[in-house]
Write a protein that holds these residues in place. Structure first.
Motif, mmCIF file in Angstrom:
data_model
loop_
_atom_site.group_PDB
_atom_site.id
_atom_site.type_symbol
_atom_site.label_atom_id
_atom_site.label_comp_id
_atom_site.label_asym_id
_atom_site.label_seq_id
_atom_site.Cartn_x
_atom_site.Cartn_y
_atom_site.Cartn_z
ATOM 1 N N LYS A 5 0.829 -1.205 0.000
ATOM 2 C CA LYS A 5 0.000 0.000 0.000
ATOM 3 C C LYS A 5 0.863 1.255 0.000
ATOM 4 C CE LYS A 5 -3.844 2.135 2.510
ATOM 5 N NZ LYS A 5 -4.736 2.022 3.693
ATOM 6 N N LYS A 6 1.936 1.223 0.807
ATOM 7 C CA LYS A 6 2.851 2.368 0.880
ATOM 8 C C LYS A 6 3.545 2.589 -0.466
ATOM 9 C CE LYS A 6 6.732 4.188 3.559
ATOM 10 N NZ LYS A 6 7.695 3.896 4.670
ATOM 11 N N LYS A 7 3.973 1.489 -1.093
ATOM 12 C CA LYS A 7 4.640 1.586 -2.393
ATOM 13 C C LYS A 7 3.693 2.150 -3.440
ATOM 14 C CE LYS A 7 7.316 -1.176 -5.674
ATOM 15 N NZ LYS A 7 7.839 -2.535 -5.974
ATOM 16 N N ALA A 8 2.439 1.675 -3.411
ATOM 17 C CA ALA A 8 1.438 2.163 -4.364
ATOM 18 C C ALA A 8 1.160 3.647 -4.148
ATOM 19 C CB ALA A 8 0.153 1.358 -4.216
ATOM 20 N N GLU A 9 1.127 4.059 -2.874
ATOM 21 C CA GLU A 9 0.884 5.470 -2.563
ATOM 22 C C GLU A 9 2.046 6.343 -3.043
ATOM 23 O OE1 GLU A 9 -1.110 8.811 -1.041
ATOM 24 O OE2 GLU A 9 -1.751 6.777 -1.548
ATOM 25 N N GLN A 10 3.282 5.856 -2.836
ATOM 26 C CA GLN A 10 4.454 6.589 -3.317
ATOM 27 C C GLN A 10 4.439 6.711 -4.838
ATOM 28 O OE1 GLN A 10 7.669 4.322 -1.610
ATOM 29 N NE2 GLN A 10 7.677 5.498 0.288
ATOM 30 N N ALA A 11 4.070 5.613 -5.516
ATOM 31 C CA ALA A 11 4.002 5.641 -6.984
ATOM 32 C C ALA A 11 2.932 6.623 -7.453
ATOM 33 C CB ALA A 11 3.707 4.242 -7.505
#
Length: 254
Positions: A118-124
């Motif tokens: 979720k964090k990676k998706a938010e950063q992307a």
């Protein structure tokens, strides 16, 4: 008087057999002590009865004795069964606790993986939004690029923007006043009679700059053509700033 003889078995006696023998012996002794009482009230003991009464040993267990043994052994068996049941329950509880701990660990790992994804998706997503905003800004700047009129007013204004970016002092009035005195606003003007012309390097352009001065004070980003209005103005203003502090301080030939 013949003595009572007791035939002993050579076999090894069990605890139950010993208890049976002791019981029979007690009963025999009681029979010898109490015989039939005569009419005159005296008690006599018959030698014949004594001699003929033999103590009999039985190898059979008393039923009551067997029950007693069973009763004594039952608590021990029950205790062993209870201990086994307790051990089994403890093992099952331990196995259950281990399974629950493994399940919690697996759930925690899954939750951590989901949080990381979720964090990676938010950063992307944020990076994509930032890139999109940057593209929009570039597009906006491209669309909103400043344009200048192709006349003396536009040339002066364009030159002032470049001078401001390069840190070259000067004002609209200072530029306009000197341009009108030097060339009357003609970007193709050439002085063919002064000392520079006599020396073969006539003054040229809006602010009448000789080629060596134009080359020495040329402003990066402008044309290298001395007749280009903006290139001529910015080079002359750069020269005046170096020699007089500003083109605004020039009021005659310079």
């Amino acid at each position: 008087m013949p003595q009572n003889t007791i035939t002993r078995s050579r076999r090894a006696l069990t605890r139950t057999h010993k208890a049976a023998i002791a019981g029979v012996a007690t009963l025999g002794a009681a029979a010898l002590a109490f015989t039939a009482v005569p009419g005159h009230g005296q008690t006599t003991t018959s030698d014949a009865a004594v001699s003929s009464a033999r103590v009999a040993y039985s190898s059979e267990q008393f039923k009551g004795t067997a029950d007693v043994a069973e009763q004594f052994s039952r608590p021990s068996l029950q205790g062993q069964a209870a201990a086994k049941e307790k051990a089994a329950a403890q093992a099952a509880a331990k196995k259950k606790a281990a399974a629950e701990a493994a399940a919690k660990k697996k759930a925690a790992a899954k939750a951590a993986a989901q949080a990381a994804a979720k964090k990676k998706a938010e950063q992307a997503r944020k990076a994509k939004q930032a890139a999109s905003r940057s593209v929009k800004r570039i597009e906006f700047k491209t669309v909103a690029a400043k344009t200048y009129a192709n006349n003396l007013d536009g040339w002066i204004k364009h030159s002032l923007d470049i001078m401001k970016a390069k840190g070259i002092p000067g004002s609209y009035n200072g530029l306009h006043r000197n341009i009108m005195r030097e060339s009357s606003g003609n970007p193709k003007a050439i002085n063919g009679w002064d000392i520079n012309a006599i020396n073969g390097i006539p003054s040229k352009g809006l602010l009448q700059v000789i080629p060596p001065t134009f080359s020495a004070y040329h402003v990066a980003g402008t044309s290298w053509n001395i007749y280009d209005p903006v290139a001529n103005i910015t080079a002359a203003a750069n020269y005046a700033a170096d020699k007089y502090g500003s083109i605004d301080n020039v009021n005659s030939a310079y």
